[in-house]
Design an enzyme around this catalytic site. Structure first.
Site, PDB file in Angstrom:
ATOM      1  N   ASP A 113      11.661   2.500  -1.520  1.00 34.02           N
ATOM      2  CA  ASP A 113      10.269   2.678  -1.155  1.00 34.02           C
ATOM      3  C   ASP A 113       9.597   1.301  -1.249  1.00 34.02           C
ATOM      4  O   ASP A 113      10.104   0.406  -1.927  1.00 34.02           O
ATOM      5  CB  ASP A 113       9.619   3.669  -2.119  1.00 34.02           C
ATOM      6  CG  ASP A 113       8.130   3.771  -1.944  1.00 34.02           C
ATOM      7  OD1 ASP A 113       7.674   4.004  -0.816  1.00 34.02           O
ATOM      8  OD2 ASP A 113       7.407   3.602  -2.946  1.00 34.02           O
TER       9      ASP A 113
ATOM     10  N   ASP B 189       5.590   0.545  -1.346  1.00 34.65           N
ATOM     11  CA  ASP B 189       4.380   0.443  -2.163  1.00 34.65           C
ATOM     12  C   ASP B 189       4.620   0.944  -3.584  1.00 34.65           C
ATOM     13  O   ASP B 189       5.126   2.056  -3.791  1.00 34.65           O
ATOM     14  CB  ASP B 189       3.255   1.243  -1.517  1.00 34.65           C
ATOM     15  CG  ASP B 189       2.871   0.684  -0.160  1.00 34.65           C
ATOM     16  OD1 ASP B 189       1.908  -0.081  -0.091  1.00 34.65           O
ATOM     17  OD2 ASP B 189       3.566   1.010   0.833  1.00 34.65           O
TER      18      ASP B 189
ATOM     19  N   GLU C 122      -0.384  -0.735  -3.641  1.00 32.87           N
ATOM     20  CA  GLU C 122      -0.435   0.253  -2.576  1.00 32.87           C
ATOM     21  C   GLU C 122      -1.226  -0.413  -1.449  1.00 32.87           C
ATOM     22  O   GLU C 122      -2.443  -0.608  -1.558  1.00 32.87           O
ATOM     23  CB  GLU C 122      -1.137   1.533  -3.042  1.00 32.87           C
ATOM     24  CG  GLU C 122      -0.357   2.338  -4.061  1.00 32.87           C
ATOM     25  CD  GLU C 122       0.807   3.103  -3.458  1.00 32.87           C
ATOM     26  OE1 GLU C 122       0.785   3.374  -2.234  1.00 32.87           O
ATOM     27  OE2 GLU C 122       1.738   3.441  -4.215  1.00 32.87           O
TER      28      GLU C 122
ATOM     29  N   ARG D 196      -6.714   9.075   4.731  1.00 29.66           N
ATOM     30  CA  ARG D 196      -6.903   7.698   4.271  1.00 29.66           C
ATOM     31  C   ARG D 196      -7.038   6.723   5.445  1.00 29.66           C
ATOM     32  O   ARG D 196      -7.908   5.852   5.441  1.00 29.66           O
ATOM     33  CB  ARG D 196      -5.738   7.285   3.368  1.00 29.66           C
ATOM     34  CG  ARG D 196      -5.780   7.922   1.988  1.00 29.66           C
ATOM     35  CD  ARG D 196      -4.575   7.553   1.164  1.00 29.66           C
ATOM     36  NE  ARG D 196      -3.361   8.214   1.638  1.00 29.66           N
ATOM     37  CZ  ARG D 196      -2.125   7.867   1.280  1.00 29.66           C
ATOM     38  NH1 ARG D 196      -1.930   6.828   0.482  1.00 29.66           N
ATOM     39  NH2 ARG D 196      -1.093   8.545   1.725  1.00 29.66           N
TER      40      ARG D 196
ATOM     41  N   SER E 185       9.281   3.422   4.149  1.00 24.89           N
ATOM     42  CA  SER E 185       7.962   3.456   3.532  1.00 24.89           C
ATOM     43  C   SER E 185       6.999   4.382   4.244  1.00 24.89           C
ATOM     44  O   SER E 185       6.973   4.451   5.476  1.00 24.89           O
ATOM     45  CB  SER E 185       7.386   2.028   3.529  1.00 24.89           C
ATOM     46  OG  SER E 185       6.053   2.018   3.076  1.00 24.89           O
ATOM     47  N   GLY E 186       6.171   5.060   3.455  1.00 24.31           N
ATOM     48  CA  GLY E 186       5.029   5.785   3.984  1.00 24.31           C
ATOM     49  C   GLY E 186       3.869   4.847   4.249  1.00 24.31           C
ATOM     50  O   GLY E 186       2.791   5.288   4.628  1.00 24.31           O
TER      51      GLY E 186
ATOM     52  N   LYS F 211      11.638  10.281   5.438  1.00 29.31           N
ATOM     53  CA  LYS F 211      12.327   9.346   4.544  1.00 29.31           C
ATOM     54  C   LYS F 211      13.773   9.810   4.301  1.00 29.31           C
ATOM     55  O   LYS F 211      14.713   9.016   4.373  1.00 29.31           O
ATOM     56  CB  LYS F 211      11.576   9.215   3.212  1.00 29.31           C
ATOM     57  CG  LYS F 211      10.340   8.348   3.288  1.00 29.31           C
ATOM     58  CD  LYS F 211       9.803   8.062   1.895  1.00 29.31           C
ATOM     59  CE  LYS F 211       8.769   6.952   1.918  1.00 29.31           C
ATOM     60  NZ  LYS F 211       8.445   6.440   0.589  1.00 29.31           N
TER      61      LYS F 211
ATOM     62  N   ASP G 109       8.822   5.866  -6.341  1.00 33.82           N
ATOM     63  CA  ASP G 109       7.870   6.110  -7.430  1.00 33.82           C
ATOM     64  C   ASP G 109       7.027   7.363  -7.231  1.00 33.82           C
ATOM     65  O   ASP G 109       6.430   7.859  -8.184  1.00 33.82           O
ATOM     66  CB  ASP G 109       6.929   4.913  -7.588  1.00 33.82           C
ATOM     67  CG  ASP G 109       5.891   4.841  -6.471  1.00 33.82           C
ATOM     68  OD1 ASP G 109       4.690   4.972  -6.764  1.00 33.82           O
ATOM     69  OD2 ASP G 109       6.283   4.683  -5.308  1.00 33.82           O
TER      70      ASP G 109
ATOM     71  N   ASN H 208       6.604  11.741  -2.540  1.00 30.89           N
ATOM     72  CA  ASN H 208       7.157  11.682  -1.182  1.00 30.89           C
ATOM     73  C   ASN H 208       8.509  10.963  -1.133  1.00 30.89           C
ATOM     74  O   ASN H 208       9.126  10.877  -0.071  1.00 30.89           O
ATOM     75  CB  ASN H 208       6.164  10.998  -0.230  1.00 30.89           C
ATOM     76  CG  ASN H 208       5.861   9.557  -0.615  1.00 30.89           C
ATOM     77  OD1 ASN H 208       5.741   9.232  -1.798  1.00 30.89           O
ATOM     78  ND2 ASN H 208       5.715   8.701   0.366  1.00 30.89           N
TER      79      ASN H 208
END
Length: 279
Positions: free
Chosen positions: A78, A80, A87, A123, A167-168, A212, A235, A238
């Site tokens: 991941d 962030d 983030e 967001r 990554s998201g 992912k 972390d 997700n």
């Protein structure tokens, strides 16, 4: 089982105490890393070790002695709050004066309290109208690698292990990190930019937990390996689906829901803390 203990201070007395709790033989691996051999693991012992290590600020992992770094062919990370300390979306929002609102949504999503797609759409919508130069400012001024990242990646590459950043977050950052660190693969969300401004939308499929997982599985297929030959680090909630298919899952500075389900949790040491586990 072996019990690997590691921390940031040279507190051998704490390691000795924990080795005694586990009835194991303590071996020094470095001034801050120890291996206890011959451990008969049980749920009761794990709970006792967990409590003692938390007090001593030591990370621990129960590992079978035969596990080696050479057992693995892919490291999936991941971005962030895992490979990097921030983030990105929260820092972008700070340029709009909206960091508290966006950060609150991020936190809820990472704890698994909000569905990821919904949280990302909400967001990103708040970023509408922001000049795209804000992304460069975040990269240049705020983005830092997590402790131990470069040491970990040097060892990973030396072992012939491929690297995936999934990554998201956003392609703006993953593309730059890929080039900077020499990573093999990346997959992330793409922010829509029109006339130099963020539109408040994401282009294409959102990289959520399912995507992912599928990305890790797809790269494994391309490499001709099983997901069991992958190490996956994350972390947030997700990250759990891709962590579940891995041969070794690593929770880094993670939310409680993630720590509880990962093979290993690194709460104090850096990302290079995976290396003593696989020697």
């Amino acid at each position: 089982m072996n019990l690997i203990l590691q921390g940031l201070s040279q507190d051998r007395a704490a390691a000795t105490h924990i080795a005694n709790l586990a009835s194991g033989r303590l071996i020094d691996l470095s001034a801050t890393t120890w291996r206890c051999e011959g451990i008969a693991m049980s749920d009761a012992l794990k709970a006792e070790i967990d409590s003692a290590c938390h007090i001593a600020k030591l990370d621990y992992a129960f590992m079978t002695p035969e596990r080696q770094l050479s057992d693995f062919k892919l490291l999936a990370m991941d971005m962030d709050s895992t490979l990097i300390t921030i983030e990105c979306i929260d820092e972008i929002a700070d340029m709009q004066g909206l960091k508290p609102q966006v950060a609150a949504i991020t936190e809820a999503a990472m704890r698994g309290e909000l569905e990821f797609n919904e949280s990302l759409i909400r967001r990103v919508a708040l970023l509408k109208g922001l000049d795209a130069s804000a992304l460069e400012r975040v990269y240049d001024e705020r983005l830092q690698l997590s402790m131990g990242a470069e040491k970990m990646l040097t060892a990973i590459k030396a072992a012939g292990i491929k690297t995936l950043l999934v990554s998201g977050g956003f392609t703006f950052f993953t593309a730059r990190i890929k080039k900077r660190l020499g990573l093999d693969y990346t997959h992330a969300n793409e922010l829509e930019i029109v006339d130099g401004k963020l539109t408040g939308k994401v282009i294409g499929e959102i990289v959520n937990a399912d995507v992912k997982q599928r990305t890790v599985e797809r790269i494994c297929t391309e490499l001709g390996i099983l997901p069991a030959a992958a190490i996956v680090m994350g972390d947030g909630a997700n990250d759990l689906k891709m962590m579940r298919v891995a041969g070794l899952s690593v929770a880094f500075r993670a939310k409680p829901v993630v720590r509880a389900q990962a093979s290993v949790a690194l709460n104090f040491v850096g990302l290079d803390g995976i290396l003593p586990l696989l020697t």
